[in-house]
Design an enzyme around this catalytic site. Structure first.
Site, mmCIF file in Angstrom:
data_model
loop_
_atom_site.group_PDB
_atom_site.id
_atom_site.type_symbol
_atom_site.label_atom_id
_atom_site.label_comp_id
_atom_site.label_asym_id
_atom_site.label_seq_id
_atom_site.Cartn_x
_atom_site.Cartn_y
_atom_site.Cartn_z
ATOM 1 C CE LYS A 253 -3.811 1.693 2.836
ATOM 2 N NZ LYS A 253 -4.375 1.531 4.179
ATOM 3 C CB SER B 147 -3.029 10.509 8.950
ATOM 4 O OG SER B 147 -2.319 10.287 10.136
#
Lengths: 190, 190, 190, 190, 190, 190
Positions: A51, A140
């Protein structure tokens, strides 16, 4: 873990895992709380190779180290790992996983994770701290979205992280674009 | 915003942002409620260039304009933007963001967004309406899924939207397929 | 309500109902937000005769009037009623009920109430504001409990309310005890 | 609390507050987890004088002491208090409140409490453990209801508690009835 | 459906739809409960052609057939379909969809689905079972993640499924990687 | 319960327990759905002697019988019991408890109850139906409150129940007042 005969002289280590892409003031809030209560806190960055993120795992580790040093948290170290979390816990002899909770949706997911990790390693506890009210909205993902749309994120992240995000967003546009395409865009008109 | 001295003669504009891909009867319910209470409602379509949708942003704007005109909502206009929502709010002098709430999961996400937007622009309020009970199950994603699997969506969307969805699904299969691949398939046997 | 032809020159009145026993900084936050957006805000105290509170309804009305005056909110008035809320809404010609949301549990209850009120009076909208992060933990019940156990509630309520609570808790112990016996004691060790 | 310079040699005390009327296997689960991680755990019984329980606070303290002794948890002590929880925390020099979480509704209430206690005493942390899956359905209220209706509660509470509940329910019917009248009856046909 | 005149002699068929990629002990728990109450249970695998999974739909069907046979559930059959769920329900003459609930987030999504399916086919009921406490943490996604990181999943899935997962993970690494790249990595340090 | 060998010819009885004080259109919705799927449905009124209601348990049973008869639900019977629910289930040979779900808060409580009942009687399943969207806001408590404040409850309850509530509220004011004093007043200005 020998419960009830814990022994007051044993060093208590906890692990605070996450993707930290990037670390926010909300993460720091939890790390500071944990460092005030436990003998040693390991901030563990997930190094998931499949990822692609906004920052690379080594960049994230480096940023967290600087933020932790600036905050003077001497019992906090930073590491990175790509294996099963309970294996890491066992390897470093930690007594618990520490996670922050912001909302009900966090809670459900974290609850499921804690039950699974407890199943995989019965001696592994998961301990939750709740964030300060002022950090409740922080994630985030929101930091990345607001930053990318040109919004002011100075109050959302530590100062040195702020610099690196600005730099990445202005200088390195091409190679980072990929990391942002799958954002759920909430700050955007949606 | 000068609270408490709001001045009864000031024009009250609100912005109703969303992806509207496509607009549903549930969206129209919220827009109508807002148009009955505020002086001017701007329906704002997110024009996220990185994320490919089922309809293009200009197609969505066009559809909403037709639906709003057919409903006779004279104080509602439709626009599109790809920047930070709070910047748009400031530019048009709106006093609030209007969002619809259907369920607890909506609530948590919208709550986080409203705290973030309030942080970015303290004068920006977020106001929530709840949908009618009859629209509680509706979402653009469900409309797309049911439509694609051949189900009858005539009661889920305004009549003119219904026509355009049918047309897109039958005539333009090749170029639209991409927009549907990442659906979480809930209507499907799952 | 003639939606879509709302008429920019109509005066917009909203009602902000509650028990306000006593009013907190969280309530004031919502009232101020509403007063910045609507032409007129009526704070409505529930005068439920069967349920004995900490302050009497007239005491609560009086306190809110002082707090609102000190905050300089000229478009806010205070009233009290013991009937069905939708009847009051109709009588004063309000366009909406305004409520604050703090958490998921608030949301579910308020959602049910808004659907019921909409059923009883279709023209009656319910509009939700979310509280500031710093007021998320506040409720009248917590203020009463902390105050009674001798905790410092100066930051939880407006200054003039603080004085009256202290006075009631020290001077009038006998007659007020009843109002506190059914508290769910959360501040207490429990 | 001097965060980040916590000092590895400081004794870590936590307080586990509750009404414990009576203590269940779910409570014991949390207490054991905490006793394995912290140097000292104080189980604190709320001695709310206005609210009559099933067992008196001294009876509850006594039962918990026996259960803790039988489990061999040498770093766990039991106490009772009727004041503000944060005052107790400060008096005994504890670093955190420990609570168990079973469900979303627990979470919301506990979150609100932790924010309030943090406001009253900024150095006071609240730490959450999640219960084992097998104890998720357990609460003191369910134990009391099932016991009263004659159901088998042997697997819900420690053995010595089981004896005392049976004794109270059969021998002392008259004086205890009051404590059960306000139960929300969920085990009952409802 | 002729309610209230249901006729005690009608065969009751229910459909238990899902992606089952792969089937877990949690799924089997629900299937067994349903098979004890209804005359016939059809486990229906979603054969979504656009979304590539870990196992192919035919592999999943085959595995479920073996697990069901080993459990001796003679009134359970397994099928696969890629169309609208309500069409399948109608075709096989089922009286209800059966789904398992583990958590609040499950509930909200399933509630929305059940309202939509009821709208599409008014005679179609959705019936929910809750999983056993010991299976609350289980999901196909967690099984895949833990398996891939080398964790022990023997207690999460039926024995024959365990063999096939191990085989796929060790032997066929290249072609399966794709199916795992979009995992939300929760077992990983995150 | 011999799962997997359920035997297609066994009569399937379910119990639908509740306080039904009074029965609402939402309750009837669930009862009708259950009667369409199961062979026999027993509506079971909780006869809790310690808790005084608005209607007495015999009055509630009588009202439900009339409503069920008027709806022509020939496989539905009505009963009342004051013991442990699982004992009743066992006595009548029912295969499951049937409950309706309206919201997340319902879900959490019912989930806890189903786990407890499963523990007390492993063969006892709990099956959930979700209410129609149009009944989502309905509860007996809301019906009592709105009725008492003079609101129109004709659309909330079956016609014969409506008559009895009006009669009780106008004719028998003195003796019933007690049953309403502890209402959480949500329809009231609050």
């Amino acid at each position: 873990m020998n419960r009830g005969a814990n022994g007051g002289n044993r060093m208590k280590t906890v692990v605070c895992p996450g993707s930290f892409d990037p670390i926010t003031n909300g993460h720091m809030d939890i790390i500071q709380r944990a460092s005030g209560i436990f003998d040693r806190v390991i901030v563990l960055v997930a190094a998931n190779q499949e990822k692609r993120g906004f920052f690379t795992p080594p960049e994230r580790v480096e940023m967290i180290r600087r933020v932790v040093a600036e905050a003077g948290l001497q019992n906090v170290t930073v590491d990175s790992d790509e294996g099963l979390l309970v294996n890491y816990i066992q390897r470093v002899g930690a007594c618990a996983i520490v996670k922050g909770l912001r909302a009900v949706s966090d809670f459900e997911y974290e609850f499921q994770m804690s039950l699974t990790n407890h199943k995989l390693l019965p001696a592994c506890e998961t301990i939750f701290f709740t964030t300060s009210a002022r950090n409740m909205y922080l994630s985030s993902s929101i930091v990345r979205q607001v930053g990318k749309l040109g919004g002011d994120i100075a109050e959302f992240v530590p100062a040195c992280v702020y610099q690196q995000i600005r730099q990445k967003l202005t200088g390195g546009k091409e190679q980072n674009e990929g990391g942002l395409t799958d954002e759920k865009s909430g700050i955007h008109p949606q």
